[in-house]
Design a protein around this motif. Structure first.
Motif, PDB file in Angstrom:
ATOM      1  N   LEU A 296       3.405 -24.392  32.378  1.00 14.27           N
ATOM      2  CA  LEU A 296       3.822 -24.712  33.745  1.00 14.27           C
ATOM      3  C   LEU A 296       5.327 -24.569  33.964  1.00 14.27           C
ATOM      4  O   LEU A 296       5.839 -24.927  35.033  1.00 14.27           O
ATOM      5  CB  LEU A 296       3.381 -26.137  34.109  1.00 14.27           C
ATOM      6  N   VAL A 297       6.055 -24.083  32.944  1.00 12.59           N
ATOM      7  CA  VAL A 297       7.505 -23.888  33.103  1.00 12.59           C
ATOM      8  C   VAL A 297       7.839 -22.420  32.871  1.00 12.59           C
ATOM      9  O   VAL A 297       7.157 -21.713  32.131  1.00 12.59           O
ATOM     10  CB  VAL A 297       8.314 -24.777  32.128  1.00 12.59           C
ATOM     11  N   SER A 298       8.888 -21.966  33.518  1.00  9.23           N
ATOM     12  CA  SER A 298       9.293 -20.555  33.393  1.00  9.23           C
ATOM     13  C   SER A 298      10.434 -20.426  32.391  1.00  9.23           C
ATOM     14  O   SER A 298      11.482 -19.849  32.689  1.00  9.23           O
ATOM     15  CB  SER A 298       9.705 -20.011  34.764  1.00  9.23           C
ATOM     16  N   LEU A 299      10.237 -20.989  31.211  1.00  6.57           N
ATOM     17  CA  LEU A 299      11.246 -20.921  30.149  1.00  6.57           C
ATOM     18  C   LEU A 299      10.701 -20.153  28.963  1.00  6.57           C
ATOM     19  O   LEU A 299       9.505 -20.241  28.657  1.00  6.57           O
ATOM     20  CB  LEU A 299      11.618 -22.341  29.684  1.00  6.57           C
ATOM     21  N   LYS A 300      11.551 -19.421  28.284  1.00  9.75           N
ATOM     22  CA  LYS A 300      11.164 -18.805  27.021  1.00  9.75           C
ATOM     23  C   LYS A 300      11.139 -19.891  25.946  1.00  9.75           C
ATOM     24  O   LYS A 300      11.772 -20.941  26.100  1.00  9.75           O
ATOM     25  CB  LYS A 300      12.154 -17.701  26.642  1.00  9.75           C
ATOM     26  N   GLU A 301      10.428 -19.627  24.851  1.00 12.61           N
ATOM     27  CA  GLU A 301      10.273 -20.643  23.796  1.00 12.61           C
ATOM     28  C   GLU A 301      11.622 -21.160  23.306  1.00 12.61           C
ATOM     29  O   GLU A 301      11.832 -22.364  23.178  1.00 12.61           O
ATOM     30  CB  GLU A 301       9.473 -20.068  22.616  1.00 12.61           C
ATOM     31  N   LYS A 302      12.552 -20.241  23.027  1.00 17.05           N
ATOM     32  CA  LYS A 302      13.859 -20.647  22.491  1.00 17.05           C
ATOM     33  C   LYS A 302      14.607 -21.527  23.490  1.00 17.05           C
ATOM     34  O   LYS A 302      15.225 -22.532  23.120  1.00 17.05           O
ATOM     35  CB  LYS A 302      14.690 -19.399  22.161  1.00 17.05           C
ATOM     36  N   ASP A 303      14.536 -21.153  24.772  1.00 16.20           N
ATOM     37  CA  ASP A 303      15.241 -21.944  25.804  1.00 16.20           C
ATOM     38  C   ASP A 303      14.629 -23.331  25.936  1.00 16.20           C
ATOM     39  O   ASP A 303      15.344 -24.327  26.107  1.00 16.20           O
ATOM     40  CB  ASP A 303      15.185 -21.216  27.146  1.00 16.20           C
ATOM     41  N   ALA A 304      13.280 -23.412  25.854  1.00 20.63           N
ATOM     42  CA  ALA A 304      12.602 -24.717  25.942  1.00 20.63           C
ATOM     43  C   ALA A 304      12.989 -25.592  24.754  1.00 20.63           C
ATOM     44  O   ALA A 304      13.255 -26.795  24.915  1.00 20.63           O
ATOM     45  CB  ALA A 304      11.087 -24.514  25.986  1.00 20.63           C
ATOM     46  N   GLU A 305      13.040 -25.000  23.574  1.00 19.48           N
ATOM     47  CA  GLU A 305      13.414 -25.765  22.375  1.00 19.48           C
ATOM     48  C   GLU A 305      14.851 -26.255  22.473  1.00 19.48           C
ATOM     49  O   GLU A 305      15.154 -27.402  22.107  1.00 19.48           O
ATOM     50  CB  GLU A 305      13.218 -24.909  21.127  1.00 19.48           C
ATOM     51  N   ASN A 306      15.754 -25.397  22.954  1.00 21.00           N
ATOM     52  CA  ASN A 306      17.166 -25.800  23.091  1.00 21.00           C
ATOM     53  C   ASN A 306      17.316 -26.919  24.118  1.00 21.00           C
ATOM     54  O   ASN A 306      18.129 -27.831  23.943  1.00 21.00           O
ATOM     55  CB  ASN A 306      18.024 -24.596  23.496  1.00 21.00           C
ATOM     56  N   TYR A 307      16.531 -26.868  25.184  1.00 19.47           N
ATOM     57  CA  TYR A 307      16.552 -27.917  26.209  1.00 19.47           C
ATOM     58  C   TYR A 307      16.119 -29.252  25.602  1.00 19.47           C
ATOM     59  O   TYR A 307      16.759 -30.298  25.831  1.00 19.47           O
ATOM     60  CB  TYR A 307      15.633 -27.514  27.359  1.00 19.47           C
ATOM     61  N   ILE A 308      15.053 -29.224  24.805  1.00 17.80           N
ATOM     62  CA  ILE A 308      14.565 -30.455  24.169  1.00 17.80           C
ATOM     63  C   ILE A 308      15.597 -30.972  23.165  1.00 17.80           C
ATOM     64  O   ILE A 308      15.888 -32.180  23.126  1.00 17.80           O
ATOM     65  CB  ILE A 308      13.208 -30.195  23.476  1.00 17.80           C
TER      66      ILE A 308
END
Length: 432
Positions: A296-308
């Motif tokens: 449900l988010v428009s983030l790439k895996e690496k960007d999602a991990e960095n956000y977390i």
């Protein structure tokens, strides 16, 4: 499975009170609000040397609401698997249409049904029992679950139907709890892992109330998956069902080897997510951060991990798994991370290795002096695992500044190759 004793009935007749009374301890949440128990709760019980599995069930309502239809479905499945059924009714309130509805569901299984007329607290109330004979069950027992009245007589009656064989629930293995805010997908993840609807899932916040333990095997390793109630802000929690549910969620964290902190990525990381993460960090628990609803988010895996990582920087040791529970995506990575964390969480190091690692950190950067006095480290050793706990013997235990302690722990973890687990540091003086 043999020697399964199922407790069922409509909501609020005292099923959970009876469950706790037979067990001799409080495992199931009891409250005046109807429908507190929704998932099946199992526990080992025994009577006069015979053991059995006692099962508390969700209350059955004659309704078309989706969640109650699914509660009924789970209970019907449990009836077919049970050797004995304790059908609980409310002796104070009297016979109701819902009691009659449940009785019809049970008629095909009459040979294993014991009708338990609850809330008969004294002899004066025993006259209330007679109307329940209209349900046409032969074995009728007036009891008071709250006061323990006639519970022994009820257990004596089911005793001959119990087999001699040992009844055991195997809850040995790595304890893995799933915690987080309400409706982030904890129950959906567990059902996806099991590939069945073992725990109830609903868009209604707060569907899960008790902590539910489920044995599970992965790569020849025994795990116990623990589903928990969502943890809301303290100001949002009234004293009652949710108060106890949240308490049990926190207790589930305490009893876990690895905590899966489940986040709803579609809503972003909230202050409450950070507070729950803080509970895990302060308890030195192994942790996997689960970014659920990744679709449900428009983030790439690496960007999602960095956000977390940037939002939950204080759980820097916790690996991240991105999942879509409804599509069963990311589950293998989640479980592999659980095993990875558990390996580090249970590591034991030789004292000589710990000493060398500690002195490497000291040579790299000495502790700042305390009140003009040099801080010395005499020796170090590992005191225990789960979490890995290390004792440093020093001349000034109180003199270690917080910033230096954090640096020391971070570098010690690197030298000891404890990448995916917290490390607990204990400072002691020589005389201790």
């Amino acid at each position: 499975m043999s020697n399964r004793v199922l407790i069922l009935g409509r909501p609020n007749v005292g099923k959970s009170t009876l469950f706790n009374r037979i067990l001799g301890r409080r495992k199931s949440i009891v409250h005046d609000l109807p429908g507190v128990t929704r998932d099946l709760l199992e526990a080992e019980a025994s009577w006069k040397g015979k053991s059995f599995i006692l099962v508390d069930s969700g209350g059955i309502w004659e309704t078309k609401e989706d969640i109650w239809e699914r509660v009924k479905g789970k209970v019907q499945d449990a009836i077919s698997k049970a050797q004995i059924v304790l059908f609980v009714v409310d002796g104070r309130e009297g016979l109701t249409a819902t009691d009659e509805y449940i009785a019809k569901l049970l008629y095909p299984h009459k040979e294993k049904v014991f009708l338990v007329v609850n809330k008969i607290d004294n002899e004066r109330l025993e006259k209330n029992v007679y109307e329940f004979f209209a349900l046409s069950f032969e074995r009728v027992f007036p009891v008071s679950s709250q006061h323990g009245r006639n519970i022994g007589e009820l257990l004596d009656a089911i005793y001959p139907l119990l087999e001699e064989k040992l009844a055991r629930l195997d809850y040995s293995g790595i304890k893995v709890s799933f915690v987080g805010r309400v409706n982030v997908g904890k129950s959906s993840l567990i059902n996806a892992l099991l590939n069945e609807e073992r725990v109830l899932v609903s868009p209604v916040a707060g569907t899960t109330r008790d902590a539910v333990e489920i044995p599970f095997m992965y790569k020849n390793r025994s795990l116990v998956l623990i589903d928990t109630a969502g943890i809301r802000r303290r100001t949002k929690v009234d004293y009652g069902v949710e108060f106890f549910s949240v308490g049990r969620s926190i207790k589930a964290i305490d009893m876990s080897d690895v905590v899966c902190l489940v986040l709803d990525l579609s809503e972003g990381i909230t202050d409450q997510d950070k507070k729950i993460a803080g509970l895990i960090e302060r308890r030195y628990k192994g942790c996997v951060i689960v970014g659920n609803k990744f679709d449900l988010v428009s983030l790439k895996e690496k960007d999602a991990e960095n956000y977390i990582k940037s939002s939950l920087y204080f759980l820097d040791y916790a690996p991240i798994a991105l999942t879509v529970a409804t599509q069963r995506k990311g589950l293998e990575n989640l479980l592999d991370n659980v095993l990875l964390v558990y390996t580090d969480y249970t590591k034991i190091h030789k004292t000589s290795f710990v000493n060398r690692a500690a002195h490497r950190v000291i040579r790299e950067k000495k502790p700042p002096a305390h009140e003009g006095k040099e801080i010395k480290v005499y020796y170090s050793f590992q005191e225990s695992a789960c979490p890995p706990t290390f004792v440093v013997i020093t001349n000034e235990p109180e003199g270690w500044k917080q910033n230096y302690r954090k640096f020391f722990v971070r570098r010690l973890r690197e030298h000891l190759r404890i990448k995916h687990s917290p490390l607990k540091l204990v400072l002691k003086g020589r005389e201790e």
